[in-house]
Design an enzyme around this catalytic site. Structure first.
Site, PDB file in Angstrom:
ATOM      1  N   THR A 129      -6.293   1.735   9.130  1.00  0.00           N
ATOM      2  CA  THR A 129      -5.329   2.731   9.786  1.00  0.00           C
ATOM      3  C   THR A 129      -6.096   3.741  10.459  1.00  0.00           C
ATOM      4  O   THR A 129      -5.690   4.103  11.564  1.00  0.00           O
ATOM      5  CB  THR A 129      -4.533   3.521   8.750  1.00  0.00           C
ATOM      6  OG1 THR A 129      -3.767   2.569   7.842  1.00  0.00           O
ATOM      7  CG2 THR A 129      -3.531   4.341   9.299  1.00  0.00           C
ATOM      8  N   ASP A 182      -0.691  -4.887   2.927  1.00  0.00           N
ATOM      9  CA  ASP A 182      -1.329  -4.044   3.563  1.00  0.00           C
ATOM     10  C   ASP A 182      -0.696  -4.026   5.107  1.00  0.00           C
ATOM     11  O   ASP A 182      -1.012  -4.817   5.997  1.00  0.00           O
ATOM     12  CB  ASP A 182      -2.877  -4.115   3.658  1.00  0.00           C
ATOM     13  CG  ASP A 182      -3.401  -2.641   4.001  1.00  0.00           C
ATOM     14  OD1 ASP A 182      -2.850  -1.973   4.818  1.00  0.00           O
ATOM     15  OD2 ASP A 182      -4.594  -2.369   3.725  1.00  0.00           O
ATOM     16  N   ASP A 227      -5.983  -4.504   0.583  1.00  0.00           N
ATOM     17  CA  ASP A 227      -7.199  -4.530   1.568  1.00  0.00           C
ATOM     18  C   ASP A 227      -7.815  -5.738   1.497  1.00  0.00           C
ATOM     19  O   ASP A 227      -8.212  -6.213   2.595  1.00  0.00           O
ATOM     20  CB  ASP A 227      -8.140  -3.451   1.040  1.00  0.00           C
ATOM     21  CG  ASP A 227      -7.810  -2.059   1.118  1.00  0.00           C
ATOM     22  OD1 ASP A 227      -7.036  -1.529   1.923  1.00  0.00           O
ATOM     23  OD2 ASP A 227      -8.320  -1.356   0.165  1.00  0.00           O
ATOM     24  N   ILE A 239      -1.114  -2.066   7.680  1.00  0.00           N
ATOM     25  CA  ILE A 239      -2.074  -1.698   8.658  1.00  0.00           C
ATOM     26  C   ILE A 239      -3.346  -1.513   7.701  1.00  0.00           C
ATOM     27  O   ILE A 239      -3.624  -0.519   7.295  1.00  0.00           O
ATOM     28  CB  ILE A 239      -1.780  -0.524   9.459  1.00  0.00           C
ATOM     29  CG1 ILE A 239      -0.586  -0.865  10.504  1.00  0.00           C
ATOM     30  CG2 ILE A 239      -2.855  -0.590  10.522  1.00  0.00           C
ATOM     31  CD1 ILE A 239      -0.039   0.355  11.448  1.00  0.00           C
ATOM     32  N   ASP A 240      -4.026  -2.508   7.865  1.00  0.00           N
ATOM     33  CA  ASP A 240      -5.690  -2.055   7.500  1.00  0.00           C
ATOM     34  C   ASP A 240      -6.498  -1.851   8.398  1.00  0.00           C
ATOM     35  O   ASP A 240      -6.396  -2.300   9.509  1.00  0.00           O
ATOM     36  CB  ASP A 240      -6.201  -3.464   6.603  1.00  0.00           C
ATOM     37  CG  ASP A 240      -7.359  -3.266   5.688  1.00  0.00           C
ATOM     38  OD1 ASP A 240      -7.542  -2.460   5.151  1.00  0.00           O
ATOM     39  OD2 ASP A 240      -8.518  -3.920   6.239  1.00  0.00           O
ATOM     40  N   GLU A 249       0.828  -1.071  -0.051  1.00  0.00           N
ATOM     41  CA  GLU A 249      -0.003   0.003  -0.073  1.00  0.00           C
ATOM     42  C   GLU A 249       0.853   1.168   0.026  1.00  0.00           C
ATOM     43  O   GLU A 249       0.506   2.170  -0.672  1.00  0.00           O
ATOM     44  CB  GLU A 249      -0.972   0.021   1.221  1.00  0.00           C
ATOM     45  CG  GLU A 249      -1.868   1.359   1.105  1.00  0.00           C
ATOM     46  CD  GLU A 249      -2.648   1.459   2.336  1.00  0.00           C
ATOM     47  OE1 GLU A 249      -3.703   2.095   2.274  1.00  0.00           O
ATOM     48  OE2 GLU A 249      -2.683   0.339   3.289  1.00  0.00           O
TER      49      GLU A 249
END
Length: 264
Positions: free
Chosen positions: A85, A80, A208, A82-83, A64
């Protein structure tokens, strides 16, 4: 896939160490009106890619936070860091690291880890899905009226609010209830674990949802676009997304089509 599966777990834990260390301790910057990034996102992605590069320097990756290697390899890691955030930045503990390994245009490994709660979802194509080492399966709910649904709203929701709320209203009227939790990766995993029955969202990205899609499919669920078709290319994952336990998929698709905006 034995080595790849081990590396997937190492990469998830490398990111988790960053997330745990920085949870509640970092600020954020806006990438858009509703899209933000934290120092933890960047650090977690660096940790994940370090593990992947060390073990599979020949593999490509798509991550990402401006992470891209595209040499034409048959293997691509989709990351990702941190999905969720926004949740992370507000110390709402519904956030995760999501990593999928594609062979050509098909995910073959997927992992989603919530470092805050300790839940780790894993799947290998053809081998089922697990939560903290135990097999999981989708719910048995067969009627949309008795289902619990999950959704999310895209970053451009301010420009499409009327159409999004029309669809939300359609599902809210047709189901038992709807939740919005803020991490697409975990939303899919919660379906896989039978905690909810269906999920819809659009304007997402491959990082994601790729891992969560494989986990859900391996748990017995079904995933398509809003057109009812399966995804054919990595870049198509998440443009529109309809996911379910499989039993209510056709019923959900009817709501999608009935509330389709005229401009789409």
């Amino acid at each position: 896939m034995k080595k790849e599966f081990a590396v997937l777990q190492q990469a998830l834990e490398a990111a988790a160490k960053v997330v745990r260390a920085k949870f509640g301790k970092v600020g954020y910057e806006l990438k858009g009106k509703a899209n933000l990034v934290t120092a933890a996102d960047v650090a977690a992605q660096k940790a994940v890619l370090s593990v992947i590069r060390k073990n599979f320097p020949q593999h490509d990756y798509l991550a990402e936070e401006n992470g891209l290697k595209n040499t034409g390899s048959d293997f691509t890691w989709v990351v990702d860091p941190i999905d969720g955030t926004t949740n992370f930045a507000h110390t709402f503990p519904q956030c995760s690291t999501s990593i999928a390994l594609f062979y050509k245009n098909e995910p073959v490994l997927g992992g989603v880890k919530n470092a805050v709660t300790g839940e780790t979802f894993l799947a290998q194509k053809g081998k089922g899905a697990m939560l903290n080492g135990k097999k999981i399966h989708v719910s048995g709910v067969s009627d949309l009226s008795g289902s619990l649904l999950i959704t999310g709203f895209p970053y451009d929701r301010f420009e499409r609010m009327h159409a999004l709320l029309k669809r939300f209203e359609g599902f809210l009227n047709a189901s038992h209830d709807v939740r919005r939790l803020g991490s697409a990766a975990l939303d899919l995993c919660w379906l896989a674990a039978g905690r909810a029955d269906g999920y819809w969202e659009d304007a997402l990205n491959p990082w994601d949802v790729s891992a969560g899609i494989l986990i859900l499919q391996e748990a017995g669920g079904k995933v398509t676009g809003f057109d009812g078709k399966k995804f054919k290319r990595i870049q198509d994952y998440g443009k529109t997304l309809l996911a379910s336990n499989g039993k209510i998929h056709a019923q959900m698709l009817k709501i999608i089509r009935r509330t389709e905006p005229e401009s789409r």
